[in-house]
Design an enzyme around this catalytic site. Structure first.
Site, PDB file in Angstrom:
ATOM      1  N   TYR A  98     -46.563  56.352  33.936  1.00  0.00           N
ATOM      2  CA  TYR A  98     -47.025  57.606  34.540  1.00  0.00           C
ATOM      3  C   TYR A  98     -47.552  58.583  33.494  1.00  0.00           C
ATOM      4  O   TYR A  98     -48.468  59.345  33.756  1.00  0.00           O
ATOM      5  CB  TYR A  98     -45.870  58.291  35.278  1.00  0.00           C
ATOM      6  CG  TYR A  98     -45.762  57.962  36.746  1.00  0.00           C
ATOM      7  CD1 TYR A  98     -45.638  56.646  37.176  1.00  0.00           C
ATOM      8  CD2 TYR A  98     -45.765  58.979  37.705  1.00  0.00           C
ATOM      9  CE1 TYR A  98     -45.519  56.356  38.521  1.00  0.00           C
ATOM     10  CE2 TYR A  98     -45.643  58.690  39.052  1.00  0.00           C
ATOM     11  CZ  TYR A  98     -45.521  57.379  39.455  1.00  0.00           C
ATOM     12  OH  TYR A  98     -45.401  57.098  40.782  1.00  0.00           O
ATOM     13  N   LYS A 113     -38.331  44.468  34.346  1.00  0.00           N
ATOM     14  CA  LYS A 113     -39.236  43.319  34.436  1.00  0.00           C
ATOM     15  C   LYS A 113     -39.253  42.700  33.041  1.00  0.00           C
ATOM     16  O   LYS A 113     -40.317  42.509  32.420  1.00  0.00           O
ATOM     17  CB  LYS A 113     -40.620  43.782  34.915  1.00  0.00           C
ATOM     18  CG  LYS A 113     -41.597  42.663  35.260  1.00  0.00           C
ATOM     19  CD  LYS A 113     -41.238  41.888  36.528  1.00  0.00           C
ATOM     20  CE  LYS A 113     -42.108  40.659  36.665  1.00  0.00           C
ATOM     21  NZ  LYS A 113     -41.742  39.783  37.791  1.00  0.00           N
ATOM     22  N   ASP A 124     -38.944  42.488  41.166  1.00  0.00           N
ATOM     23  CA  ASP A 124     -39.392  41.757  42.364  1.00  0.00           C
ATOM     24  C   ASP A 124     -38.196  41.279  43.177  1.00  0.00           C
ATOM     25  O   ASP A 124     -38.159  41.381  44.402  1.00  0.00           O
ATOM     26  CB  ASP A 124     -40.348  40.602  41.996  1.00  0.00           C
ATOM     27  CG  ASP A 124     -39.833  39.716  40.867  1.00  0.00           C
ATOM     28  OD1 ASP A 124     -38.825  40.067  40.216  1.00  0.00           O
ATOM     29  OD2 ASP A 124     -40.451  38.657  40.635  1.00  0.00           O
ATOM     30  N   ASP A 153     -40.409  54.685  41.722  1.00  0.00           N
ATOM     31  CA  ASP A 153     -41.277  55.244  42.760  1.00  0.00           C
ATOM     32  C   ASP A 153     -41.338  54.292  43.946  1.00  0.00           C
ATOM     33  O   ASP A 153     -41.167  54.684  45.101  1.00  0.00           O
ATOM     34  CB  ASP A 153     -42.681  55.462  42.176  1.00  0.00           C
ATOM     35  CG  ASP A 153     -43.667  55.986  43.221  1.00  0.00           C
ATOM     36  OD1 ASP A 153     -43.285  56.902  43.973  1.00  0.00           O
ATOM     37  OD2 ASP A 153     -44.796  55.464  43.278  1.00  0.00           O
ATOM     38  N   ASP A 159     -39.024  54.437  47.859  1.00  0.00           N
ATOM     39  CA  ASP A 159     -39.624  54.481  49.203  1.00  0.00           C
ATOM     40  C   ASP A 159     -39.069  53.341  50.055  1.00  0.00           C
ATOM     41  O   ASP A 159     -38.790  53.513  51.239  1.00  0.00           O
ATOM     42  CB  ASP A 159     -41.160  54.343  49.139  1.00  0.00           C
ATOM     43  CG  ASP A 159     -41.866  55.697  49.103  1.00  0.00           C
ATOM     44  OD1 ASP A 159     -41.226  56.695  48.685  1.00  0.00           O
ATOM     45  OD2 ASP A 159     -43.050  55.762  49.488  1.00  0.00           O
TER      46      ASP A 159
END
Ligand code: IPM
Ligand code: MG
Length: 356
Positions: A135, A190, A222, A246, A250
């Site tokens: 970001y 990851k 994942d 992020d 959600d």
């Protein structure tokens, strides 16, 4: 106790108004000042985060934030888009620790798209690092490729990066939070592909040794996305980087049925914080009086707890919210047959009544 109130765009003004009514009813010595932010600030001052708004936020003990954004600003240059206001506040106030609880309220188990037995009693806390990662990493931009698959072609690039202190401090926040809950942390990375997240994993593991009473495990992002819909109750505290956080927050929010219920807190090292609902500005329902104000009201409760040291008042609000849910009152986003549909202001009225 100084509170900067930044309602923003879309449903932001409607839901923040209800949270203010609830704060006023507590009869505590708050000093509240309101300022424009996001698209509303762009319209009035040509910038989504005007200097005066930033100054107000910096000088306050806490910021109560509504939401920013509207499709009509999507064509503006990036630095002028409403989203830059929230990114700018996070960066300028150093709000590195983002708390996103995903709680399934007993009365709302049927609002989820998952089977009730999978989510009844769900109580996850996602701790998202908020001022680093891809970001904010420099360099970023557009250029002509000198290597890669298509040398000479136009390309765009961002930089994923984390420094040791950035990972250490968010890891500590997660372990401390876990100590107050069921003492389990899942660090999401990851590491199988990305250098940044192998580094992340190594450092979280190191910091974890300072917290032998907290159980730590690691999961690839994942797989975490998959486990969240398969067996969400296996998680307690999840700690992860800015971008994975992020996305996963959600996903976790939706497990609970409505993102309209979920508050969030973003804190810096001195517990100054920004409090906002986890949902966005919902321009499609703005001005219709149907938005769910509960996420914002619950964000105000988090503000009382984390930045203003008013645990009793925070609990009073949370109890009042549970009470209105038990009474069967529902805004359209959480409505189901057999309950009573109410609008934004009526929901605010009900919370005030339950507080009294
Ligand atoms: C969030 C939002 C923001 C983010 C956007 C609005 C910049 O999606 O708070 O999760 O990506 O962090
Ligand atoms: Mg998001």
């Amino acid at each position: 106790m100084k509170i900067a109130v930044l309602p923003g765009d879309g449903i932001g003004t409607e839901i923040v108004a209800q949270a203010i009514r609830v704060l006023d009813a507590l009869d505590l010595p708050f000093e509240m000042e309101t300022a424009l932010v996001g698209g509303a600030a762009y319209e009035a001052h040509g910038h989504p985060l005007p200097d005066a708004t930033l100054k107000l936020a910096k000088e306050a003990d806490a910021v109560l934030f509504g939401a920013v954004g509207d499709w009509k600003y999507d064509k503006l240059d990036r630095p002028l888009r409403p989203e830059q206001a929230i990114l700018g506040l996070r960066k300028n106030l150093g709000l590195f620790a983002n708390f996103r609880p995903a709680i399934c309220y007993e009365q709302l188990v049927d609002a989820s798209s998952l089977k009730p037995e999978l989510i009844a009693g769900l109580d996850i806390l996602i701790i998202r690092e908020l001022t680093g990662d891809i970001y904010f990493g420099q360099p970023r931009g557009r250029r002509t490729a000198v290597d890669g698959h298509f040398p000479g072609a136009d390309e765009a690039f961002d930089t994923m990066r984390y420094s040791r202190p950035e990972v250490e401090r968010i890891a500590r926040v997660a372990f401390e939070a876990a100590r107050k809950r069921s003492k389990r942390v899942t660090s999401v990375d990851k590491a199988n592909v990305l250098e940044t997240f192998q580094f992340w994993k190594d450092i979280v593991t190191e910091v974890g040794k300072e917290y032998p009473d907290v159980e730590l495990d690691h999961m690839y992002v994942d797989n975490a996305a998959m486990q969240l819909v398969k067996a969400p109750k296996k998680f307690d505290v999840i700690v992860t980087g800015n971008m994975f956080g992020d996305i996963l927050s959600d996903e976790a929010a939706m497990l609970t049925g409505s993102i309209g219920m979920l508050p969030s807190a973003s804190l810096n090292a001195s517990n100054q914080g920004l409090y906002e609902p986890s949902h966005g500005s919902a321009p499609d329902i703005a001005g219709k009086g149907v938005a769910n104000p509960l996420a914002t009201i619950l964000s105000a409760a988090m503000m009382l707890r984390y930045s203003l040291n008013q645990e009793d008042a925070a609990q009073r609000i949370e109890t009042a919210v549970k009470k209105v849910l038990a009474q069967g009152l529902r805004t359209p986003d959480i409505y189901s047959a057999g309950t009573t549909k109410v609008g934004t202001v009526e929901m605010g009225d009900a919370v005030l009544k339950a507080l009294a």
